[in-house]
Scaffold this motif. Structure first.
Motif, PDB file in Angstrom:
ATOM      1  N   ALA A 193     -36.345 -11.390  36.414  1.00  0.00           N
ATOM      2  CA  ALA A 193     -36.272 -10.253  37.339  1.00  0.00           C
ATOM      3  C   ALA A 193     -36.969  -9.039  36.752  1.00  0.00           C
ATOM      4  CB  ALA A 193     -34.815  -9.923  37.639  1.00  0.00           C
ATOM      5  N   HIS A 194     -37.714  -8.323  37.589  1.00  0.00           N
ATOM      6  CA  HIS A 194     -38.348  -7.087  37.142  1.00  0.00           C
ATOM      7  C   HIS A 194     -37.446  -5.930  37.557  1.00  0.00           C
ATOM      8  CE1 HIS A 194     -42.359  -5.274  35.838  1.00  0.00           C
ATOM      9  NE2 HIS A 194     -41.471  -4.299  35.854  1.00  0.00           N
ATOM     10  N   ILE A 195     -37.097  -5.110  36.576  1.00  0.00           N
ATOM     11  CA  ILE A 195     -36.142  -4.026  36.802  1.00  0.00           C
ATOM     12  C   ILE A 195     -36.870  -2.687  36.727  1.00  0.00           C
ATOM     13  CG2 ILE A 195     -34.047  -2.924  35.908  1.00  0.00           C
ATOM     14  CD1 ILE A 195     -33.692  -5.821  34.477  1.00  0.00           C
ATOM     15  N   TYR A 196     -36.655  -1.865  37.741  1.00  0.00           N
ATOM     16  CA  TYR A 196     -37.227  -0.520  37.762  1.00  0.00           C
ATOM     17  C   TYR A 196     -36.078   0.478  37.671  1.00  0.00           C
ATOM     18  CZ  TYR A 196     -41.748  -2.461  39.116  1.00  0.00           C
ATOM     19  OH  TYR A 196     -42.937  -3.154  39.131  1.00  0.00           O
ATOM     20  N   ILE A 197     -36.179   1.402  36.728  1.00  0.00           N
ATOM     21  CA  ILE A 197     -35.113   2.370  36.485  1.00  0.00           C
ATOM     22  C   ILE A 197     -35.564   3.763  36.889  1.00  0.00           C
ATOM     23  CG2 ILE A 197     -33.674   3.453  34.723  1.00  0.00           C
ATOM     24  CD1 ILE A 197     -33.689   0.879  33.176  1.00  0.00           C
ATOM     25  N   LEU A 226     -35.027  -7.895  28.758  1.00  0.00           N
ATOM     26  CA  LEU A 226     -35.145  -7.631  30.185  1.00  0.00           C
ATOM     27  C   LEU A 226     -36.508  -7.016  30.486  1.00  0.00           C
ATOM     28  CD1 LEU A 226     -31.617  -6.076  30.925  1.00  0.00           C
ATOM     29  CD2 LEU A 226     -32.328  -8.465  31.146  1.00  0.00           C
ATOM     30  N   VAL A 247     -38.206  -4.402  31.961  1.00  0.00           N
ATOM     31  CA  VAL A 247     -37.833  -3.071  32.457  1.00  0.00           C
ATOM     32  C   VAL A 247     -39.046  -2.148  32.552  1.00  0.00           C
ATOM     33  CG1 VAL A 247     -36.552  -0.972  31.883  1.00  0.00           C
ATOM     34  CG2 VAL A 247     -35.454  -3.198  31.632  1.00  0.00           C
ATOM     35  N   PRO A 263     -37.812  -6.526  43.383  1.00  0.00           N
ATOM     36  CA  PRO A 263     -37.330  -5.997  42.103  1.00  0.00           C
ATOM     37  C   PRO A 263     -35.839  -5.657  42.160  1.00  0.00           C
ATOM     38  CG  PRO A 263     -38.348  -4.253  43.344  1.00  0.00           C
ATOM     39  CD  PRO A 263     -38.539  -5.510  44.157  1.00  0.00           C
ATOM     40  N   ILE A 264     -35.281  -5.418  40.993  1.00  0.00           N
ATOM     41  CA  ILE A 264     -33.947  -4.826  40.876  1.00  0.00           C
ATOM     42  C   ILE A 264     -34.141  -3.345  40.597  1.00  0.00           C
ATOM     43  CG2 ILE A 264     -31.838  -4.717  39.484  1.00  0.00           C
ATOM     44  CD1 ILE A 264     -32.174  -7.703  38.924  1.00  0.00           C
ATOM     45  N   ILE A 298     -32.435   0.235  39.458  1.00  0.00           N
ATOM     46  CA  ILE A 298     -31.298   0.917  38.835  1.00  0.00           C
ATOM     47  C   ILE A 298     -31.539   2.412  38.973  1.00  0.00           C
ATOM     48  CG2 ILE A 298     -30.031   1.346  36.701  1.00  0.00           C
ATOM     49  CD1 ILE A 298     -30.775  -1.421  35.732  1.00  0.00           C
ATOM     50  N   ILE A 335     -27.235  -8.675  35.855  1.00  0.00           N
ATOM     51  CA  ILE A 335     -28.605  -9.202  35.924  1.00  0.00           C
ATOM     52  C   ILE A 335     -28.631 -10.685  35.552  1.00  0.00           C
ATOM     53  CG2 ILE A 335     -30.898  -9.051  34.852  1.00  0.00           C
ATOM     54  CD1 ILE A 335     -30.400  -5.974  34.793  1.00  0.00           C
ATOM     55  N   ASN A 356     -27.566 -12.612  38.400  1.00  0.00           N
ATOM     56  CA  ASN A 356     -28.621 -12.637  39.390  1.00  0.00           C
ATOM     57  C   ASN A 356     -29.595 -13.786  39.185  1.00  0.00           C
ATOM     58  OD1 ASN A 356     -29.458 -11.050  41.684  1.00  0.00           O
ATOM     59  ND2 ASN A 356     -28.964  -9.241  40.475  1.00  0.00           N
TER      60      ASN A 356
END
Length: 221
Positions: A4-8, A27, A29, A59-60, A62, A214, A217
């Motif tokens: 998973a690609h996480i964008y904060i 992760l 990120v 994407p996920i 946050i 995550i 997920n």
């Protein structure tokens, strides 16, 4: 590494420093840095421009504080796998009623940005910081905040209208948050004793929850 690609998205005017105490090793990120808002730009139009920086499918997101509100707006634009809110609000109904009064009376327009950016006992109280290290970080963050962005963002928060809540949402909130009091919020996870600065003061506890979410997920595409 997690697939998973996480964008904060950080909080109002702040950057990735508020996540420095969390270990996201393993992760995928990306921190979405703030861009300068256009004059009279709405929060939805701003979210559209920021969403253009997201280059991966589903994407996920946050989002911390104001970043969570922007994440909610981005979730209306692109297909996301999940959204995780930290010290934020899912909709305007979770914001304090005082904010609506401030907006109606335009009180915020008469407060100089220098006052909002200053660090003092009240700012420490509202952000929930007690340790000298945390006070120093908050002081630096407030000093580095762009005044124009701050004024624009406050206007957006006070006038935010959102009732669209995605099903794939997790909300983590501090029990002693004084900026978005938990009495107005229906969180998935409550961080006991944490205030609005909880990604710094309770970093490991929040890190554990995020990583578990995550990892789960990965088992449920």
């Amino acid at each position: 590494m997690s697939e998973a690609h996480i964008y904060i998205l950080s909080g109002l005017g702040v950057d990735r420093r508020v996540f420095n105490k969390m270990n996201f090793k393993g992760l995928n990120v990306t921190y979405l840095d703030w861009i300068a808002p256009l004059p009279t730009e709405s929060i939805s139009c701003y979210a559209l421009r920021l969403a253009a920086k997201i280059t991966t499918e589903r994407p996920i997101l946050i989002g911390l504080s104001f970043g969570g509100m922007i994440a909610m707006e981005i979730a209306k634009i692109i297909d996301i796998k999940q959204i995780i809110l930290l010290s934020s609000a899912k909709g305007n109904n979770e914001l304090p009623k005082l904010y609506k009064l401030i907006s109606m009376l335009n009180i915020h327009k008469f407060i100089p940005s220098s006052v909002l950016k200053s660090h003092h006992i009240l700012s420490y109280y509202f952000f929930g910081v007690n340790l000298k290290e945390h006070k120093m970080m908050l002081k630096q963050i407030l000093q580095d905040t762009d005044s124009k962005f701050l004024a624009w963002a406050i206007q957006q928060i006070l006038n935010w209208k959102n009732r669209t809540i995605p099903n794939n949402l997790i909300h983590i909130h501090g029990s002693r948050d004084r900026i978005i009091p938990i009495i107005n919020v229906a969180p998935t996870f409550i961080i006991q004793g944490a205030g609005h600065f909880m990604t710094v003061t309770h970093a490991k506890e929040i890190e554990t929850i995020i990583i578990r979410i995550i990892n789960e997920n990965q088992c449920h595409p």
